[in-house]
Design an enzyme around this catalytic site. Sequence first.
Site, PDB file in Angstrom:
ATOM      1  N   GLU A  93      -4.904   3.975  14.365  1.00 43.37           N
ATOM      2  CA  GLU A  93      -4.606   4.640  13.093  1.00 43.37           C
ATOM      3  C   GLU A  93      -5.558   5.775  12.813  1.00 43.37           C
ATOM      4  OE1 GLU A  93      -3.295   2.145   9.708  1.00 43.37           O
ATOM      5  OE2 GLU A  93      -3.675   0.530  11.128  1.00 43.37           O
ATOM      6  N   CYS A 106     -10.188  11.120   9.575  1.00 44.53           N
ATOM      7  CA  CYS A 106     -10.850   9.833   9.753  1.00 44.53           C
ATOM      8  C   CYS A 106     -10.185   9.161  10.960  1.00 44.53           C
ATOM      9  CB  CYS A 106     -10.640   9.020   8.473  1.00 44.53           C
ATOM     10  SG  CYS A 106     -11.274   7.354   8.583  1.00 44.53           S
ATOM     11  N   CYS A 113     -10.874  -4.569  15.301  1.00 49.06           N
ATOM     12  CA  CYS A 113     -12.339  -4.568  15.174  1.00 49.06           C
ATOM     13  C   CYS A 113     -12.852  -5.993  15.329  1.00 49.06           C
ATOM     14  CB  CYS A 113     -12.734  -4.023  13.795  1.00 49.06           C
ATOM     15  SG  CYS A 113     -14.519  -3.901  13.558  1.00 49.06           S
ATOM     16  N   CYS A 117     -16.155  -8.411   8.762  1.00 49.87           N
ATOM     17  CA  CYS A 117     -16.506  -8.090   7.380  1.00 49.87           C
ATOM     18  C   CYS A 117     -15.411  -8.674   6.474  1.00 49.87           C
ATOM     19  CB  CYS A 117     -16.625  -6.580   7.178  1.00 49.87           C
ATOM     20  SG  CYS A 117     -17.882  -5.835   8.243  1.00 49.87           S
ATOM     21  N   CYS A 120     -12.664  -6.453   4.574  1.00 56.81           N
ATOM     22  CA  CYS A 120     -11.960  -5.399   5.307  1.00 56.81           C
ATOM     23  C   CYS A 120     -10.704  -5.928   5.989  1.00 56.81           C
ATOM     24  CB  CYS A 120     -12.896  -4.801   6.354  1.00 56.81           C
ATOM     25  SG  CYS A 120     -12.116  -3.529   7.359  1.00 56.81           S
ATOM     26  N   CYS A 345     -10.156   3.351   2.940  1.00 56.59           N
ATOM     27  CA  CYS A 345     -11.162   2.576   3.692  1.00 56.59           C
ATOM     28  C   CYS A 345     -10.818   1.101   3.686  1.00 56.59           C
ATOM     29  CB  CYS A 345     -12.526   2.669   3.011  1.00 56.59           C
ATOM     30  SG  CYS A 345     -13.354   4.207   3.192  1.00 56.59           S
TER      31      CYS A 345
HETATM   32  N1  SAH Z   1     -17.215  -0.313  11.296  1.00 59.68           N
HETATM   33  C1  SAH Z   1     -17.787   0.822  10.647  1.00 59.68           C
HETATM   34  C2  SAH Z   1     -16.801   1.918  10.263  1.00 59.68           C
HETATM   35  C3  SAH Z   1     -15.464   1.568   9.658  1.00 59.68           C
HETATM   36  S1  SAH Z   1     -15.199   1.277   7.970  1.00 59.68           S
HETATM   37  C4  SAH Z   1     -18.576   0.394   9.443  1.00 59.68           C
HETATM   38  O1  SAH Z   1     -18.514  -0.761   9.074  1.00 59.68           O
HETATM   39  O2  SAH Z   1     -19.312   1.213   8.904  1.00 59.68           O
HETATM   40  C5  SAH Z   1     -15.733   2.575   6.985  1.00 59.68           C
HETATM   41  C6  SAH Z   1     -16.252   2.047   5.621  1.00 59.68           C
HETATM   42  O3  SAH Z   1     -15.219   1.369   4.878  1.00 59.68           O
HETATM   43  C7  SAH Z   1     -17.379   1.035   5.784  1.00 59.68           C
HETATM   44  O4  SAH Z   1     -18.444   1.405   4.953  1.00 59.68           O
HETATM   45  C8  SAH Z   1     -16.752  -0.261   5.288  1.00 59.68           C
HETATM   46  O5  SAH Z   1     -17.709  -1.128   4.754  1.00 59.68           O
HETATM   47  C9  SAH Z   1     -15.780   0.229   4.244  1.00 59.68           C
HETATM   48  N2  SAH Z   1     -14.716  -0.724   3.909  1.00 59.68           N
HETATM   49  C10 SAH Z   1     -14.200  -1.710   4.662  1.00 59.68           C
HETATM   50  N3  SAH Z   1     -13.220  -2.362   3.989  1.00 59.68           N
HETATM   51  C11 SAH Z   1     -13.119  -1.768   2.778  1.00 59.68           C
HETATM   52  C12 SAH Z   1     -12.265  -1.971   1.649  1.00 59.68           C
HETATM   53  N4  SAH Z   1     -11.310  -2.890   1.651  1.00 59.68           N
HETATM   54  N5  SAH Z   1     -12.430  -1.171   0.583  1.00 59.68           N
HETATM   55  C13 SAH Z   1     -13.370  -0.190   0.589  1.00 59.68           C
HETATM   56  N6  SAH Z   1     -14.177   0.068   1.637  1.00 59.68           N
HETATM   57  C14 SAH Z   1     -14.062  -0.713   2.716  1.00 59.68           C
END
Ligand code: SAH
Length: 362
Positions: A93, A106, A113, A117, A120, A345
């Site tokens: 994506e 982006c 992944c 987290c 996410c 995000c």
């Molecule tokens: N794996 C990397 C990059 C991908 S995510 C990382 O963790 O930094 C990019 C950003 O989106 C990260 O800061 C992550 O914490 C945030 N993110 C993930 N899920 C989210 C959500 N549901 N709402 C808002 N931000 C989110």
Amino acid sequence: MSEKLHITGFSKTELADFAQNIGEPKYRAKQIFKGLHERRLLNFEEMTDLPKAFREKLNETAMASTLKVESRYISTDGTRRFLMKTLDNFPVETVFIPTENRDTICFSSQSGCPLKCDFCLTAKLGLLRNLTAGEIVEQIIIVLNDVYGIGAETPHGTNLVAMGAGEPFLNFDNLIKALDIMSDKEGLFIVPNRVTVSTAGIVPKIYEFAKLEKRPNLAISLSAPNDELRDKLMPINKRWNIEELLRAAKEVEKTLRRGERFTFEYVLLGGVNDSDVHARELANLLNECDLQKVKINLIPHNPAEPLEYRPPQREQITRFKDILEGKGVSAYVRRPRGRDIYAACGQLAAKNSPNLVQILSV
Ligand code: SAH
């Protein structure tokens, strides 16, 4: 996988070897590189400056394009989300985010992944596989061509963020190779300081990153002010805790360019990590961690089923920011983009929901 070489991910040196291997002079490498990356042609047939016989030879031995755009969504705010498939059918994506004075792409570094987290959506996919350098570069070419037309100028220039699906530092070599190819003057010419890589905190790779000669910008996803909470939200913290993470950040700080600040990201989760106490704890952590120039991007959570989180109330977001700033920490609230099409995000998970307005289906 096809036996043909996906040369969109080849460096100029590799292209020269490739040309030689198929019995062509070395200067062909430059022609192909320009065709792929400067003119953004993902089809050898269109490289009409090359002799026909050579184009046919290319078709037999190589591929310019491997990603297939399956669907494309356009948000009411102009954000575009591209859902693509690799040759072996894994989802990729990419999101295009227009703003007044610059456009940002982006991109994803992995399909799925492996980091779990809790907030996410991509995490729910697990790791499907690392993307190749060619697949990373191709995402950018596809998006630029879709938005501006094949090979056309990009009016505002383009910023790149490795904030799509995946943990970029778990696919470090392919990521750096792709960025290198994309920075070439005879190609896309997207230089490292227009690129930001975001990591959840793969500490050994942060040290490696600090040693790069031409490094992009870095953002570290923190999302909690203490280990107890971060362990729960981002299990990678059990492997490398906040103290180790900040020590690694210090190494990168030594290489900051003038005017550049160290960036942390903090996903704001209503009722979980967004209280006044959390804000003060975060400010103290950042003030005491020995980093000189820090800024923090606050990202209100983008909800998506089945995630059990919600963004805080608007007033609490403002309070959180004010507390940080009151203690001398610069804080910015990130405006969510493309939430309606699951482009924001943390929402990327190959969701092909029927209630989305699908603009194009190929
Ligand atoms: N794996 C990397 C990059 C991908 S995510 C990382 O963790 O930094 C990019 C950003 O989106 C990260 O800061 C992550 O914490 C945030 N993110 C993930 N899920 C989210 C959500 N549901 N709402 C808002 N931000 C989110």
